[in-house]
Design a protein around this motif. Structure first.
Motif, PDB file in Angstrom:
ATOM      1  N   ARG A 344      18.279  -8.646   9.719  1.00 53.75           N
ATOM      2  CA  ARG A 344      17.797  -7.372   9.244  1.00 53.75           C
ATOM      3  C   ARG A 344      18.967  -7.214   8.080  1.00 53.75           C
ATOM      4  N   GLY A 345      19.624  -8.089   7.697  1.00 52.85           N
ATOM      5  CA  GLY A 345      20.501  -7.937   6.464  1.00 52.85           C
ATOM      6  C   GLY A 345      21.349  -9.215   6.256  1.00 52.85           C
ATOM      7  N   PRO A 346      21.816  -9.133   5.049  1.00 51.56           N
ATOM      8  CA  PRO A 346      22.408  -8.040   4.164  1.00 51.56           C
ATOM      9  C   PRO A 346      20.928  -7.324   3.647  1.00 51.56           C
ATOM     10  N   LEU A 347      20.986  -6.072   3.545  1.00 54.49           N
ATOM     11  CA  LEU A 347      20.053  -5.238   2.805  1.00 54.49           C
ATOM     12  C   LEU A 347      19.474  -5.838   1.499  1.00 54.49           C
ATOM     13  N   TRP A 348      20.298  -6.003   0.577  1.00 47.51           N
ATOM     14  CA  TRP A 348      20.009  -6.577  -0.696  1.00 47.51           C
ATOM     15  C   TRP A 348      19.467  -8.040  -0.905  1.00 47.51           C
ATOM     16  N   ILE A 349      19.372  -8.639   0.409  1.00 46.82           N
ATOM     17  CA  ILE A 349      18.613 -10.032   0.329  1.00 46.82           C
ATOM     18  C   ILE A 349      17.339  -9.879   0.986  1.00 46.82           C
ATOM     19  N   VAL A 350      17.308  -9.403   2.444  1.00 45.90           N
ATOM     20  CA  VAL A 350      16.430  -8.986   3.237  1.00 45.90           C
ATOM     21  C   VAL A 350      15.215  -8.262   2.714  1.00 45.90           C
ATOM     22  N   VAL A 351      15.378  -7.292   2.033  1.00 46.95           N
ATOM     23  CA  VAL A 351      14.492  -6.354   1.521  1.00 46.95           C
ATOM     24  C   VAL A 351      13.542  -7.245   0.369  1.00 46.95           C
ATOM     25  N   PRO A 352      14.290  -7.682  -0.687  1.00 52.85           N
ATOM     26  CA  PRO A 352      13.636  -8.365  -1.747  1.00 52.85           C
ATOM     27  C   PRO A 352      12.888  -9.604  -1.236  1.00 52.85           C
ATOM     28  N   VAL A 353      13.159 -10.131  -0.132  1.00 57.50           N
ATOM     29  CA  VAL A 353      12.311 -11.322   0.534  1.00 57.50           C
ATOM     30  C   VAL A 353      11.291 -10.662   1.004  1.00 57.50           C
ATOM     31  N   HIS A 354      11.068  -9.529   1.735  1.00 58.73           N
ATOM     32  CA  HIS A 354       9.971  -8.965   2.206  1.00 58.73           C
ATOM     33  C   HIS A 354       8.895  -8.507   1.304  1.00 58.73           C
ATOM     34  N   LEU A 355       9.871  -7.956  -0.075  1.00 57.79           N
ATOM     35  CA  LEU A 355       8.578  -7.434  -1.200  1.00 57.79           C
ATOM     36  C   LEU A 355       8.198  -8.547  -1.784  1.00 57.79           C
ATOM     37  N   ALA A 356       9.083  -9.654  -1.789  1.00 57.35           N
ATOM     38  CA  ALA A 356       8.438 -10.728  -2.671  1.00 57.35           C
ATOM     39  C   ALA A 356       7.282 -11.567  -1.888  1.00 57.35           C
ATOM     40  N   GLY A 357       7.572 -11.495  -0.610  1.00 52.91           N
ATOM     41  CA  GLY A 357       6.382 -12.305   0.190  1.00 52.91           C
ATOM     42  C   GLY A 357       5.189 -11.428   0.087  1.00 52.91           C
ATOM     43  N   PHE A 358       5.243  -9.997   0.367  1.00 55.79           N
ATOM     44  CA  PHE A 358       4.207  -9.309   0.019  1.00 55.79           C
ATOM     45  C   PHE A 358       3.365  -9.148  -1.255  1.00 55.79           C
ATOM     46  N   PHE A 359       4.208  -9.287  -2.426  1.00 57.62           N
ATOM     47  CA  PHE A 359       3.600  -9.170  -3.620  1.00 57.62           C
ATOM     48  C   PHE A 359       2.964 -10.698  -3.731  1.00 57.62           C
ATOM     49  N   VAL A 360       3.465 -11.788  -3.480  1.00 60.26           N
ATOM     50  CA  VAL A 360       2.424 -12.943  -3.461  1.00 60.26           C
ATOM     51  C   VAL A 360       1.389 -12.865  -3.152  1.00 60.26           C
ATOM     52  N   VAL A 361       1.464 -12.439  -1.749  1.00 58.44           N
ATOM     53  CA  VAL A 361      -0.056 -12.275  -0.868  1.00 58.44           C
ATOM     54  C   VAL A 361      -1.041 -11.297  -1.652  1.00 58.44           C
ATOM     55  N   ALA A 362      -0.416 -10.142  -2.045  1.00 62.24           N
ATOM     56  CA  ALA A 362      -1.266  -9.222  -2.813  1.00 62.24           C
ATOM     57  C   ALA A 362      -2.013  -9.950  -4.226  1.00 62.24           C
ATOM     58  N   LEU A 363      -1.153 -10.660  -4.565  1.00 63.63           N
ATOM     59  CA  LEU A 363      -1.722 -11.330  -6.022  1.00 63.63           C
ATOM     60  C   LEU A 363      -2.722 -12.356  -5.682  1.00 63.63           C
ATOM     61  N   VAL A 364      -2.407 -13.231  -4.484  1.00 57.57           N
ATOM     62  CA  VAL A 364      -3.664 -14.052  -4.070  1.00 57.57           C
ATOM     63  C   VAL A 364      -4.881 -13.202  -3.617  1.00 57.57           C
ATOM     64  N   CYS A 365      -4.701 -12.151  -2.870  1.00 56.82           N
ATOM     65  CA  CYS A 365      -5.953 -11.564  -2.296  1.00 56.82           C
ATOM     66  C   CYS A 365      -6.456 -10.844  -3.578  1.00 56.82           C
ATOM     67  N   HIS A 366      -5.836 -10.194  -4.320  1.00 54.92           N
ATOM     68  CA  HIS A 366      -6.351  -9.423  -5.394  1.00 54.92           C
ATOM     69  C   HIS A 366      -7.072 -10.303  -6.531  1.00 54.92           C
ATOM     70  N   GLY A 367      -6.197 -11.301  -6.718  1.00 54.56           N
ATOM     71  CA  GLY A 367      -6.777 -12.693  -7.677  1.00 54.56           C
ATOM     72  C   GLY A 367      -8.026 -12.838  -7.379  1.00 54.56           C
ATOM     73  N   ARG A 368      -8.234 -13.286  -6.108  1.00 52.74           N
ATOM     74  CA  ARG A 368      -9.574 -13.532  -5.675  1.00 52.74           C
ATOM     75  C   ARG A 368     -10.603 -12.607  -6.021  1.00 52.74           C
ATOM     76  N   LEU A 369     -10.285 -11.390  -5.713  1.00 54.88           N
ATOM     77  CA  LEU A 369     -11.248 -10.187  -5.666  1.00 54.88           C
ATOM     78  C   LEU A 369     -11.497 -10.115  -7.412  1.00 54.88           C
ATOM     79  N   ALA A 370     -10.708 -10.420  -8.511  1.00 57.59           N
ATOM     80  CA  ALA A 370     -10.625 -10.199  -9.644  1.00 57.59           C
ATOM     81  C   ALA A 370     -11.496 -11.222  -9.988  1.00 57.59           C
ATOM     82  N   GLY A 371     -11.372 -12.459  -9.605  1.00 58.64           N
ATOM     83  CA  GLY A 371     -12.258 -13.776  -9.966  1.00 58.64           C
ATOM     84  C   GLY A 371     -13.731 -13.627  -9.501  1.00 58.64           C
ATOM     85  N   ASP A 372     -13.844 -12.735  -8.445  1.00 53.09           N
ATOM     86  CA  ASP A 372     -15.018 -12.677  -8.034  1.00 53.09           C
ATOM     87  C   ASP A 372     -15.949 -11.299  -8.102  1.00 53.09           C
ATOM     88  N   ARG A 373     -15.347 -10.743  -9.208  1.00 56.29           N
ATOM     89  CA  ARG A 373     -15.992  -9.482  -9.684  1.00 56.29           C
ATOM     90  C   ARG A 373     -17.085  -9.550 -10.009  1.00 56.29           C
TER      91      ARG A 373
END
Length: 774
Positions: A344-373
């Motif tokens: 859970r720390g340090p904050l300045w490392i762990v929080v960006p890792v969680h956010l970056a991982g989520f962003f990658v997943v969102a881009l993959v899922c939403h990218g598939r949606l955009a390609g299949d519109r």
């Protein structure tokens, strides 16, 4: 994946004529501006109203998840209205209806919490919060949420060159969403009071009404195209035969077959995963920091930015999608390791890792949606199903997961589901006829292997953590080889995570685990099982040494050498004979009471009282000498019923994990405490916090109220190495400086002050108080 229909030659001629008239740019600008404002209002109101209701619920992050469930469900209702009204009425009649609908919310503005809404002191607060949201902000949000699909569908019914593919407007909508969302904590919250924020939003809504009316006029003036406008309403005259260019345009709009059931379910699933993951990430990163709208806004902003990127024109979205598909397995594995090890720390490392991982997943899922519109004819249904997936993700995290799990299991579940969202890739070798059987068989083998290793290592003392890590790393290394088959890879990772969870021996140090609306509570044992601690998130909320003869000894933050211990032992009986303590925890401080004294604890969460009264875990409320009462409900609401000038001591010791609820440290809160405090009474605040510096905030409040203020940060306990002591920071206020003369420890000092205005119920600036160095 389906591709968008290409424009026909007939439609190209229409586009050329439109460009020749010079109307194309103006129409796009009007629709874009309207969508931009609508999206900004949609995502400005979410953190704004969450802040309206936070004080009623102890500032818990669950308020945000429940609010998000409401907003997602209301968004779904708005998209359903957009889809059905357009399908049944056609675009032109629907536009007339919508102009009338837009006027209705003007009757309930401005946005505010209605008078008389008080949350229940016990029971599940989720239905009450959902009801409050529906009454206070439901109608305006519903109407604003319909703008994105409707305006895109309206544009598709005009003779504009871009009508065949109006999805480009989605970018303007999401840009407005991001700016509205981030603009709140960065600009609106620090500079405006809540009442002013509600008025600003109402004026913005009025401007939106005018812009939507202008868009409707543009639609009405555009030539009618029933083929593109939805089902012809009963009683409509038969349309005249369309000219060849218009027929080409209609064909362009209607290109592509009706979406199949499998395709529709895929849209729902691809929307569900990032929605659930967004809320899981939000809970994880805010549990131990603070319920700060900026931190809530970051995952949601990334969620919206991913839509902007994947719906952008050109080839860049495709290149970005390929890169994110390649990165997703690695980031999912990294986050699972972080969760497994409890990092859970340090904050300045762990929080960006969680956010970056989520962003990658969102881009993959939403990218598939955009390609299949689909083609524009199915646009409103497409958005409706995306909204359905998002609402189901919110429902899972806010309602289902807390009922099923006693830990934050929804986060790793969403990570495993993200793997299943990877697009399939051609295998390096031709698959055998047994490939589908292996998709199920290999995950079972890996899960069994992990369970065996973890079970064996659990037999050796202190080896289980290493065994879990070894088993996970070994099995995950094998599973990565299945990345070209998402089903096999996803099921393998699911089997591995499940095996680690089920095969791990119960932690002998964990006596109890329970989850409520306010978070996950654990009771742990140490020092031979006699030292019990109540833990919320990663923060201890009190402890008791049950060794014979020590049951009445206050420990943890309240030990006798702590700041609050020094204060309570120095105060005369005139101060301690009647005391109000905001926040129960384990009841540790109760053993500073004396026979005949009455101390009242105000606790918002019934789960905490139940744990504190359970003799298997804690006995302070049973063995301490004073008369001890517990009143359930928010302390500020409950304190109003106490007689004025009845308490000699008021102690604010409430936390949401590591975060102090803001509504307990405002000008109005201090005024309430003063009204209930005797002339020579004391107000004490526990401001122990990892990432927010609250001493200057309270020092400013004390100056504003003309009160004496001293503070102490207990660094000695931080370094003494004793398991029964925890470091804590305290601020003490009183009307008269001489009332503090009994405190002789030289570590007490005059409170620091901030140059900023004092915090109030409708103004606070947590961003300025952040200290990310911890």
């Amino acid at each position: 994946m389906a591709s968008l229909p290409k424009a026909t030659p007939g439609w190209s001629r229409v586009a050329e004529r439109a460009r020749g008239r010079g109307t194309g740019t103006g129409l796009v600008a009007l629709f874009s501006a309207t969508l931009f404002l609508s999206a900004g209002l949609t995502f400005l109101v979410q953190p704004m109203f969450a802040k309206f209701v936070l004080p009623l619920f102890g500032s818990t992050p669950a308020v945000w998840n429940t609010s998000m469930l409401f907003f997602q469900t209301t968004l779904l209702a708005g998209y359903l209205y957009a889809h059905e009204s357009t399908r049944r009425l056609g675009v032109h009649r629907q536009a007339a209806l919508h102009v009338a609908v837009l006027l209705v919310p003007l009757l309930v503005l401005p946005v505010a919490v209605p008078d008389g809404w008080i949350p229940p002191g016990d029971g599940n607060p989720v239905p009450w919060l959902l009801g409050l949201l529906a009454v206070a902000v439901g109608l305006p949000f519903f109407v604003v949420s319909t703008t994105a699909p409707l305006l895109q569908r309206w544009l598709a019914a005009t003779d504009h060159p871009a009508a065949a593919d109006p999805y480009f407007l989605y970018r303007a909508s999401n840009i407005g969403s991001v700016l509205g969302l981030l603009g709140y904590p960065l600009l609106v919250e620090p500079s405006m009071r809540l009442e002013e924020q509600g008025s600003l939003w109402s004026w913005g809504y009025g401007l939106l009404v005018l812009l939507v009316l202008a868009c409707a006029v543009a639609v009405w003036r555009s030539p009618r195209h029933p083929e593109a406008g939805g089902t012809r309403a009963t009683g409509d005259p038969e349309p005249a035969p369309a000219a060849a260019p218009d027929a080409g345009r209609a064909a362009s709009l209607d290109a592509g077959p009706r979406p199949t059931l499998a395709r529709r379910l895929r849209w729902v699933g691809l929307a569900f995963v990032p929605s659930s993951l967004m809320l899981g990430v939000t809970t994880t990163i805010t549990t131990d920091v603070a319920p700060i709208p900026l931190l809530w806004s970051l995952p949601l902003s990334l969620y919206l930015i991913s839509f902007i990127l994947v719906f952008a024109p050109g080839s860049r979205p495709a290149r970005l999608q390929r890169a994110m598909v390649f990165a997703l397995p690695a980031v999912v594995l990294l986050i699972l390791v972080i969760l497994l090890l409890g990092i859970r720390g340090p904050l300045w490392i762990v929080v960006p890792v969680h956010l970056a991982g989520f962003f990658v997943v969102a881009l993959v899922c939403h990218g598939r949606l955009a390609g299949d519109r689909p083609a524009a004819r199915w646009l409103t249904e497409f958005y409706l199903l995306i909204s359905l997936g998002g609402a189901l993700g919110g429902l899972f995290n806010a309602i289902v997961a807390p009922a099923l799990f006693n830990a934050l299991a929804e986060y790793p579940i969403a990570l495993v589901l993200a793997i299943l969202c990877l697009p399939g890739r051609p295998p390096l070798i031709a698959p055998s006829r047994y490939a589908r059987r292996l998709d199920l068989g290999l995950p079972l083998v890996l899960g069994a292997m992990v369970a065996l290793i973890v079970s064996l290592t659990a037999l050796a003392e202190d080896a289980q953590a290493y065994g879990r890590m070894f088993a996970f790393s070994l099995a995950a290394g094998v599973a990565v080889n299945f990345v070209r088959r998402p089903l096999r890879f996803g099921l393998s990772m699911g089997a591995i995570v499940l095996a680690v969870a089920l095969a791990s021996a119960p932690d002998d140090r964990e006596l109890h685990r329970e989850r409520s609306f306010f978070g996950v509570y654990r009771v742990t044992a140490a020092e031979g099982g006699n030292l019990h601690r109540l833990v919320h998130g990663t923060t201890t909320h009190g402890a008791q040494d049950l060794s014979p003869g020590r049951e009445r000894t206050p420990i943890s933050y309240y030990h006798r050498r702590s700041p609050i211990g020094q204060l309570l032992m120095a105060m005369p009986p005139s101060v301690t004979t009647r005391a109000a303590i905001i926040g129960l925890g384990t009841g540790s401080v109760a053993c500073y009471s004396k026979p005949g004294e009455r101390w009242t604890f105000y606790e918002i969460d019934p789960t905490v009282e139940r744990i504190a009264r359970d003799p298997r875990f804690f006995t302070y409320l049973r063995v301490c000498p004073g008369d001890l009462d517990v009143i359930l409900g928010d302390a500020r609401l409950s304190l109003r019923d106490a007689p004025d000038r009845s308490y000699g001591l008021i102690m604010a010791d409430a936390f949401s994990s590591d975060a102090v609820p803001v509504h307990l440290i405002t000008r109005e809160a201090l005024a309430l405490y003063r009204s209930k405090l005797r002339e020579h009474g004391i107000v004490a605040f526990n401001v122990s916090n990892t990432y927010v510096a609250l001493e200057p905030v309270l020092g400013t409040l004390a100056r504003d109220a003309s009160m004496a203020c001293v503070a102490q940060a207990d660094s000695r306990s931080r370094n003494d190495g004793l398991p029964e002591t925890d470091a804590s920071d305290w601020v003490v206020m009183t009307r008269h400086t001489q009332d503090l003369k009994a405190i002789t420890d030289d570590r007490w000092h005059d409170c620091q002050r901030s140059s900023r205005p004092p915090w109030t119920d409708d103004y606070s600036n947590l961003l300025s108080a952040l200290d990310l160095n911890g």
